[in-house]
Design an enzyme around this catalytic site. Structure first.
Site, PDB file in Angstrom:
ATOM      1  N   ASP A 107     -31.766 -14.027 -50.836  1.00  0.00           N
ATOM      2  CA  ASP A 107     -30.362 -14.314 -51.101  1.00  0.00           C
ATOM      3  C   ASP A 107     -30.260 -15.577 -51.949  1.00  0.00           C
ATOM      4  O   ASP A 107     -31.264 -16.233 -52.248  1.00  0.00           O
ATOM      5  CB  ASP A 107     -29.576 -14.477 -49.792  1.00  0.00           C
ATOM      6  CG  ASP A 107     -28.151 -13.911 -49.906  1.00  0.00           C
ATOM      7  OD1 ASP A 107     -27.485 -14.203 -50.921  1.00  0.00           O
ATOM      8  OD2 ASP A 107     -27.713 -13.192 -48.988  1.00  0.00           O
ATOM      9  N   TRP A 111     -23.003  -6.811 -37.510  1.00  0.00           N
ATOM     10  CA  TRP A 111     -24.305  -6.204 -37.196  1.00  0.00           C
ATOM     11  C   TRP A 111     -24.618  -6.259 -35.712  1.00  0.00           C
ATOM     12  O   TRP A 111     -25.468  -5.505 -35.226  1.00  0.00           O
ATOM     13  CB  TRP A 111     -25.415  -6.847 -38.021  1.00  0.00           C
ATOM     14  CG  TRP A 111     -25.207  -6.645 -39.495  1.00  0.00           C
ATOM     15  CD1 TRP A 111     -25.218  -7.592 -40.466  1.00  0.00           C
ATOM     16  CD2 TRP A 111     -24.920  -5.413 -40.163  1.00  0.00           C
ATOM     17  NE1 TRP A 111     -24.948  -7.037 -41.688  1.00  0.00           N
ATOM     18  CE2 TRP A 111     -24.761  -5.698 -41.534  1.00  0.00           C
ATOM     19  CE3 TRP A 111     -24.763  -4.094 -39.730  1.00  0.00           C
ATOM     20  CZ2 TRP A 111     -24.465  -4.712 -42.467  1.00  0.00           C
ATOM     21  CZ3 TRP A 111     -24.459  -3.117 -40.660  1.00  0.00           C
ATOM     22  CH2 TRP A 111     -24.318  -3.423 -42.013  1.00  0.00           C
ATOM     23  N   HIS A 113     -21.664  -1.536 -52.523  1.00  0.00           N
ATOM     24  CA  HIS A 113     -20.199  -1.342 -52.555  1.00  0.00           C
ATOM     25  C   HIS A 113     -19.469  -2.528 -53.187  1.00  0.00           C
ATOM     26  O   HIS A 113     -18.273  -2.444 -53.449  1.00  0.00           O
ATOM     27  CB  HIS A 113     -19.663  -1.022 -51.158  1.00  0.00           C
ATOM     28  CG  HIS A 113     -19.538  -2.191 -50.227  1.00  0.00           C
ATOM     29  ND1 HIS A 113     -18.814  -2.122 -49.051  1.00  0.00           N
ATOM     30  CD2 HIS A 113     -20.041  -3.451 -50.271  1.00  0.00           C
ATOM     31  CE1 HIS A 113     -18.871  -3.285 -48.434  1.00  0.00           C
ATOM     32  NE2 HIS A 113     -19.601  -4.102 -49.135  1.00  0.00           N
ATOM     33  N   ASP A 114     -20.186  -3.624 -53.436  1.00  0.00           N
ATOM     34  CA  ASP A 114     -19.578  -4.781 -54.111  1.00  0.00           C
ATOM     35  C   ASP A 114     -19.515  -4.612 -55.628  1.00  0.00           C
ATOM     36  O   ASP A 114     -18.835  -5.398 -56.306  1.00  0.00           O
ATOM     37  CB  ASP A 114     -20.394  -6.053 -53.828  1.00  0.00           C
ATOM     38  CG  ASP A 114     -20.234  -6.549 -52.402  1.00  0.00           C
ATOM     39  OD1 ASP A 114     -19.207  -6.251 -51.782  1.00  0.00           O
ATOM     40  OD2 ASP A 114     -21.154  -7.229 -51.907  1.00  0.00           O
ATOM     41  N   ASN A 134     -10.007  -2.420 -49.977  1.00  0.00           N
ATOM     42  CA  ASN A 134     -10.410  -3.812 -49.805  1.00  0.00           C
ATOM     43  C   ASN A 134     -11.404  -4.238 -50.887  1.00  0.00           C
ATOM     44  O   ASN A 134     -11.364  -5.368 -51.377  1.00  0.00           O
ATOM     45  CB  ASN A 134     -11.018  -4.026 -48.425  1.00  0.00           C
ATOM     46  CG  ASN A 134     -11.191  -5.489 -48.112  1.00  0.00           C
ATOM     47  OD1 ASN A 134     -10.226  -6.241 -48.072  1.00  0.00           O
ATOM     48  ND2 ASN A 134     -12.430  -5.922 -47.936  1.00  0.00           N
ATOM     49  N   PHE A 150     -30.715 -11.523 -57.272  1.00  0.00           N
ATOM     50  CA  PHE A 150     -31.437 -10.292 -57.599  1.00  0.00           C
ATOM     51  C   PHE A 150     -30.969  -9.633 -58.896  1.00  0.00           C
ATOM     52  O   PHE A 150     -31.595  -8.697 -59.371  1.00  0.00           O
ATOM     53  CB  PHE A 150     -31.455  -9.289 -56.445  1.00  0.00           C
ATOM     54  CG  PHE A 150     -30.136  -9.028 -55.766  1.00  0.00           C
ATOM     55  CD1 PHE A 150     -29.036  -8.555 -56.467  1.00  0.00           C
ATOM     56  CD2 PHE A 150     -29.992  -9.241 -54.396  1.00  0.00           C
ATOM     57  CE1 PHE A 150     -27.841  -8.294 -55.833  1.00  0.00           C
ATOM     58  CE2 PHE A 150     -28.786  -8.987 -53.752  1.00  0.00           C
ATOM     59  CZ  PHE A 150     -27.705  -8.513 -54.468  1.00  0.00           C
TER      60      PHE A 150
END
Length: 321
Positions: free
Chosen positions: A186, A140, A231-232, A278, A213
């Site tokens: 988180d 980031w 994307h996970d 990946n 979550f």
């Protein structure tokens, strides 16, 4: 590149302030001369180092790209994500053939641990979790501004960064939009590390919320940021999460997805195609096209979906309630 980072080649050359000979580099880093010579020459071929041939022999120095991205002290350093790729991701790629055959990630083969709890596997030790969080923060430092300014987010004053990890994106957000507050949502152990080691305690505009979550409630807010989250996961898990986000979102609010977008014909970009591989070896998810993300948002109830390609690795998709 991984090995040169791990051995400290780029840091040594930056600190020296001048080109160094092969013998000096090998001696200071405690390596063989033969091995170091081959490593340095390969780095020259990769344009990570430059070499100057003198009467006394070869002298090496960093190129600009190495000084900016591969030295630990640079504000845009990618050292931590390089170490995560080297010590974790690279080991999973060794089993790419098995991943393609089976259609699942390879944590069990690579590390001897079950991946039924995906982030339990990814955060299997505090050291591993720190490597991952520091690596994400480094990404980031070079991509955060682009994705957060792809749309004008100033109307959203209360923001939740779901799966916000080490907090670098949240810090960039409050810097760009001083009137907003960002809550990092988180897992409890991630929040503790972010609080204690990664987010400056004097930053009052960033708060924390411990939770999962997929299992716990999501508080009300104006905007939810999901950066590299969807994307996970497979489509079913994505729909489940987005439905909960939609329920929690205030009317007029929205959700910002930050992901690496495939072209609609899936012919590129090559970085995103490789990143999707990946995801195969390491997670339960995949990279998607803008239309696929728009459909997931639409199924949850979000409307007025807009897409902005940044020209870098990560793009932005905004849906409104």
């Amino acid at each position: 590149m991984f090995t040169a980072c791990e051995l400290g080649v780029f840091d040594l050359l930056l600190q020296s302030g001048r080109p160094l000979s092969l013998d000096v580099i090998a001696a200071r880093l405690g390596t063989s001369i033969m091995g170091m010579e081959r490593l340095l020459d390969a780095c020259v071929g990769l344009k990570l180092l430059a070499v100057e041939l003198r009467r006394e022999g070869a002298f090496y120095r960093n190129t600009e790209i190495s000084n900016i991205y591969l030295t630990k002290s640079s504000p845009k350093s990618q050292y931590h994500i390089m170490m995560y790729y080297s010590n974790t991701v690279y080991l999973c790629w060794h089993y790419l053939t098995d991943a393609v055959r089976e259609g699942r990630n390879q944590y069990e083969r690579a590390f001897g641990i079950s991946s039924k709890d995906l982030f339990g596997a990814m955060y299997r030790s505090e050291e591993e979790m720190l490597k991952f969080l520091a690596g994400q923060n480094s990404i980031w430092s070079i991509c955060g501004r682009d994705v957060l300014t792809a749309f004008d987010l100033s109307p959203f004053t209360q923001i939740y960064d779901l799966g916000g990890g080490g907090g670098a994106l949240a810090q960039e957000c409050v810097f760009l939009y001083p009137n907003c507050t960002v809550t990092i949502y988180d897992l409890p152990k991630v929040v503790q590390v972010a609080k204690e080691r990664l987010v400056p305690p004097e930053e009052r505009r960033i708060a924390f919320h411990e939770g999962d979550f997929f299992k716990d409630s999501i508080p009300e807010a104006d905007l939810y940021i999901l950066s590299k989250i969807l994307h996970d996961w497979d489509d079913e898990k994505c729909r489940q999460l987005l439905a909960e986000v939609y329920k929690a979102c205030r009317p007029g609010g929205g959700v910002l997805l930050v992901e690496s977008l495939l072209s609609e014909d899936r012919s590129g970009p090559v970085e995103t195609q490789l990143y999707s591989l990946n995801m195969l070896v390491q997670t339960e998810g995949k990279e998607r096209t803008a239309v696929e993300y728009s459909e997931l948002l639409g199924a949850a109830g979000f409307r007025e979906v807009q897409v902005r390609r940044t020209g870098k690795l990560y793009d932005a998709v905004l849906g409104r309630k």
